[in-house]
Design a protein around this motif. Structure first.
Motif, PDB file in Angstrom:
ATOM      1  N   ARG A   3       0.859  -1.187   0.000  1.00 60.98           N
ATOM      2  CA  ARG A   3       0.000   0.000   0.000  1.00 60.98           C
ATOM      3  C   ARG A   3       0.894   1.236   0.000  1.00 60.98           C
ATOM      4  O   ARG A   3       1.986   1.218   0.559  1.00 60.98           O
ATOM      5  N   ARG A   5       0.947   5.746   0.238  1.00 60.62           N
ATOM      6  CA  ARG A   5       0.262   6.972   0.640  1.00 60.62           C
ATOM      7  C   ARG A   5       0.802   8.113  -0.209  1.00 60.62           C
ATOM      8  O   ARG A   5       2.002   8.193  -0.474  1.00 60.62           O
ATOM      9  N   LYS A   6      -0.083   8.990  -0.640  1.00 59.61           N
ATOM     10  CA  LYS A   6       0.333  10.161  -1.405  1.00 59.61           C
ATOM     11  C   LYS A   6       1.151  11.075  -0.494  1.00 59.61           C
ATOM     12  O   LYS A   6       0.755  11.357   0.631  1.00 59.61           O
TER      13      LYS A   6
END
Length: 104
Positions: A3, A5-6
């Motif tokens: 995963r 995250r920006k």
């Protein structure tokens, strides 16, 4: 699955409603350098025909050149300045879900 995250990045953005709204475009009575007039020769894009997605007539739309090609700008879209100084449109609901106002 990994995963991601920006990264937090502050951006400049201006909501566009008509020609001249973007601060780099100048007066509304001439074509802007960031958001240009919407021009398409096909009859389905005639000036008084409504755009299926936003309901505004095509005459009220703009056009913006992005790094990925050109995009239609609907009244109410946000014009975002990207990290390389490029411009691109963003729908209001996506903008609200993605960005928040920086205080100070």
């Amino acid at each position: 699955m990994p995963r991601y995250r920006k990264r937090p990045v502050e951006i400049d953005a201006h909501q566009w409603h008509q020609n001249g709204d973007h601060p780099q475009d100048g007066p509304a009575n001439r074509e802007g350098q960031v958001v240009r007039y919407f021009r398409r020769p096909e009859p389905e894009y005639s000036g008084q025909t409504a755009h299926d997605l936003c309901g505004h007539i095509w005459h009220d739309h703009g056009w913006i050149d992005t790094l990925e090609g050109g995009h239609t700008v609907c009244p109410g879209d946000w014009i975002i300045t990207g990290v390389q100084g490029e411009f691109y449109p963003c729908k209001p609901d996506i903008f609200a879900a993605t960005y928040e106002l920086v205080e100070g």
